[in-house]
Design a protein around this motif. Sequence first.
Motif, PDB file in Angstrom:
ATOM      1  N   LEU A 151      43.579   7.974  11.771  1.00 36.40           N
ATOM      2  CA  LEU A 151      43.849   8.822  10.913  1.00 36.40           C
ATOM      3  C   LEU A 151      44.095   8.116   9.407  1.00 36.40           C
ATOM      4  N   LEU A 152      45.100   7.205   9.684  1.00 40.28           N
ATOM      5  CA  LEU A 152      45.504   6.270   8.447  1.00 40.28           C
ATOM      6  C   LEU A 152      44.424   5.584   7.567  1.00 40.28           C
ATOM      7  N   ILE A 153      43.398   5.050   8.570  1.00 36.85           N
ATOM      8  CA  ILE A 153      42.287   4.144   7.929  1.00 36.85           C
ATOM      9  C   ILE A 153      41.366   5.410   7.143  1.00 36.85           C
ATOM     10  N   GLU A 154      41.128   6.421   7.765  1.00 39.63           N
ATOM     11  CA  GLU A 154      40.022   7.388   7.123  1.00 39.63           C
ATOM     12  C   GLU A 154      40.818   7.885   5.939  1.00 39.63           C
ATOM     13  N   HIS A 155      42.134   7.891   5.714  1.00 40.73           N
ATOM     14  CA  HIS A 155      42.754   8.402   4.674  1.00 40.73           C
ATOM     15  C   HIS A 155      42.539   7.253   3.251  1.00 40.73           C
ATOM     16  N   PHE A 156      42.693   6.044   3.721  1.00 39.06           N
ATOM     17  CA  PHE A 156      42.571   4.957   2.763  1.00 39.06           C
ATOM     18  C   PHE A 156      41.115   5.002   2.200  1.00 39.06           C
ATOM     19  N   LYS A 157      40.171   5.319   3.212  1.00 37.01           N
ATOM     20  CA  LYS A 157      38.661   5.605   2.885  1.00 37.01           C
ATOM     21  C   LYS A 157      38.565   6.518   1.664  1.00 37.01           C
ATOM     22  N   HIS A 158      39.245   7.412   1.503  1.00 40.77           N
ATOM     23  CA  HIS A 158      38.963   8.477   0.499  1.00 40.77           C
ATOM     24  C   HIS A 158      39.078   7.794  -0.867  1.00 40.77           C
ATOM     25  N   LYS A 159      39.230   6.551  -1.286  1.00 39.67           N
ATOM     26  CA  LYS A 159      39.294   6.084  -2.484  1.00 39.67           C
ATOM     27  C   LYS A 159      38.115   4.931  -2.381  1.00 39.67           C
ATOM     28  N   SER A 168      35.887  -0.504  29.527  1.00 38.77           N
ATOM     29  CA  SER A 168      36.958  -1.255  28.684  1.00 38.77           C
ATOM     30  C   SER A 168      37.427  -0.281  27.739  1.00 38.77           C
ATOM     31  N   TYR A 169      38.687  -0.566  27.242  1.00 39.17           N
ATOM     32  CA  TYR A 169      39.467   0.199  26.381  1.00 39.17           C
ATOM     33  C   TYR A 169      39.657  -0.729  24.803  1.00 39.17           C
ATOM     34  N   PRO A 170      39.209  -0.352  23.780  1.00 45.10           N
ATOM     35  CA  PRO A 170      38.785  -0.892  22.461  1.00 45.10           C
ATOM     36  C   PRO A 170      40.418  -1.016  21.981  1.00 45.10           C
ATOM     37  N   GLY A 171      41.195  -2.142  21.601  1.00 42.42           N
ATOM     38  CA  GLY A 171      42.388  -2.137  21.008  1.00 42.42           C
ATOM     39  C   GLY A 171      42.234  -1.866  19.471  1.00 42.42           C
ATOM     40  N   SER A 172      43.380  -2.141  18.869  1.00 40.81           N
ATOM     41  CA  SER A 172      43.342  -1.580  17.260  1.00 40.81           C
ATOM     42  C   SER A 172      42.680  -2.515  16.532  1.00 40.81           C
ATOM     43  N   PRO A 173      42.306  -3.929  16.936  1.00 36.77           N
ATOM     44  CA  PRO A 173      41.366  -4.590  16.134  1.00 36.77           C
ATOM     45  C   PRO A 173      39.920  -4.319  16.199  1.00 36.77           C
ATOM     46  N   ARG A 174      39.331  -3.649  17.548  1.00 38.90           N
ATOM     47  CA  ARG A 174      38.110  -3.148  17.347  1.00 38.90           C
ATOM     48  C   ARG A 174      38.134  -1.842  16.839  1.00 38.90           C
ATOM     49  N   LEU A 175      39.020  -0.930  16.938  1.00 34.24           N
ATOM     50  CA  LEU A 175      38.803   0.387  16.629  1.00 34.24           C
ATOM     51  C   LEU A 175      38.924   0.283  14.911  1.00 34.24           C
ATOM     52  N   ALA A 176      39.733  -0.645  14.355  1.00 34.92           N
ATOM     53  CA  ALA A 176      39.887  -0.792  12.799  1.00 34.92           C
ATOM     54  C   ALA A 176      38.742  -1.314  12.245  1.00 34.92           C
ATOM     55  N   ARG A 177      37.885  -2.242  12.979  1.00 36.38           N
ATOM     56  CA  ARG A 177      36.798  -2.983  12.338  1.00 36.38           C
ATOM     57  C   ARG A 177      35.746  -2.083  12.295  1.00 36.38           C
ATOM     58  N   ALA A 178      35.707  -1.187  13.394  1.00 37.81           N
ATOM     59  CA  ALA A 178      34.484  -0.091  13.520  1.00 37.81           C
ATOM     60  C   ALA A 178      34.578   0.921  12.231  1.00 37.81           C
ATOM     61  N   LEU A 179      35.629   1.166  11.740  1.00 32.66           N
ATOM     62  CA  LEU A 179      35.841   2.055  10.648  1.00 32.66           C
ATOM     63  C   LEU A 179      35.768   1.447   9.193  1.00 32.66           C
ATOM     64  N   LEU A 180      35.930   0.105   9.055  1.00 28.80           N
ATOM     65  CA  LEU A 180      35.933  -0.588   7.932  1.00 28.80           C
ATOM     66  C   LEU A 180      34.791  -0.299   7.224  1.00 28.80           C
ATOM     67  N   ARG A 181      34.633  -0.149   5.649  1.00 28.64           N
ATOM     68  CA  ARG A 181      33.330  -0.378   4.931  1.00 28.64           C
ATOM     69  C   ARG A 181      33.203  -1.730   4.437  1.00 28.64           C
ATOM     70  N   PRO A 182      32.111  -2.033   3.786  1.00 24.48           N
ATOM     71  CA  PRO A 182      31.661  -3.477   3.600  1.00 24.48           C
ATOM     72  C   PRO A 182      32.795  -4.075   2.614  1.00 24.48           C
ATOM     73  N   GLN A 183      33.390  -3.203   1.740  1.00 25.43           N
ATOM     74  CA  GLN A 183      34.528  -3.688   0.600  1.00 25.43           C
ATOM     75  C   GLN A 183      35.876  -4.054   1.524  1.00 25.43           C
ATOM     76  N   ASP A 184      36.080  -3.481   2.493  1.00 21.58           N
ATOM     77  CA  ASP A 184      37.383  -3.612   3.282  1.00 21.58           C
ATOM     78  C   ASP A 184      37.580  -5.038   4.235  1.00 21.58           C
ATOM     79  N   LYS A 185      38.769  -5.230   4.387  1.00 19.80           N
ATOM     80  CA  LYS A 185      39.063  -6.144   5.378  1.00 19.80           C
ATOM     81  C   LYS A 185      39.935  -6.169   6.276  1.00 19.80           C
ATOM     82  N   LEU A 186      39.901  -6.970   7.474  1.00 18.19           N
ATOM     83  CA  LEU A 186      40.880  -6.810   8.585  1.00 18.19           C
ATOM     84  C   LEU A 186      41.373  -8.011   8.732  1.00 18.19           C
ATOM     85  N   LEU A 187      42.831  -8.186   8.832  1.00 16.62           N
ATOM     86  CA  LEU A 187      43.652  -9.407   9.002  1.00 16.62           C
ATOM     87  C   LEU A 187      44.446  -9.502  10.354  1.00 16.62           C
ATOM     88  N   LEU A 188      44.218 -10.327  11.249  1.00 15.94           N
ATOM     89  CA  LEU A 188      44.953 -10.174  12.426  1.00 15.94           C
ATOM     90  C   LEU A 188      45.534 -11.346  12.809  1.00 15.94           C
TER      91      LEU A 188
END
Length: 281
Positions: free
Chosen positions: A23-31, A98-118
Amino acid sequence: MNYRHGYHAGNFCDVFKHLILTLLIEHFKHKEKGFSVLDAHAGDGSYSLRGDLAAKTGEAEAGILRVLGMAHPSPVLADFLSLVRRLGLPDAEGKLTSYPGSPRLARALLRPQDKLLLSDIHPDALSSLERLFRDDRQVRIQALDAALALKSQLPPESRRALVLLDPPYEEPDEFRRQLTALKEAYKRFPTGTYAIWYPIKSPEPVRHFHRQLAASGMKPILTTEIHLAPLNNFQLNGSGMTIINPPWKLDKQLGELLPELLAALGAEKTGKVRLEWTVPE
């Protein structure tokens, strides 16, 4: 260093935590402007539900596998479950392997302009993350503990970031350590959104943490919890998330969604949902 989340992957705490994360990631994607997700306790990124660790506890049975059996989930919950199904490598019968952890869930929702820092410090977790995200230019993996990760990564170049903090809470002073790291991060980057997950057995350590947060000067702070049964000092019956700088209308969204999740977990009669402003605007 001894904690292995594979024993608990897909339990009700994971479902609660990861639903809110999406939900938080989807809110960030509003911009349109890009943002970073900093997962400071990244873990393995993906967990087998058919391996020895999951088999010893079976916690996913009462968690994600139970929720996936919902007949008519709301659109928001249905989107989350669809994402878990897709990333969970279903077998020929459509059952998760399998169950996807937070890194896989987050990565699947990101756009090309976004970054994932682990970041993580467990060698097995780091090896797993490297396998999952090899050659992925939007993902950066660092062998750092959470406090150092916050210091090195904040503020991000985009000045927009979601920070997830979800340690295993094996250490007795974990809440104190979280508060210290949060205060330092907030001074450096006060406009970031910080999501702090915690398990609940006894309510008093959580209340003390919230009192300290309320006195810290950080604001606004929204807290939400899901309790499957009355709390005691021995059994894990609750899970919580405290969010500093939550997105607009997240409280309304959670107020509608979490009772549905509680019912999906079969706890609408024995449990409850808590949602309140620890520190209002």
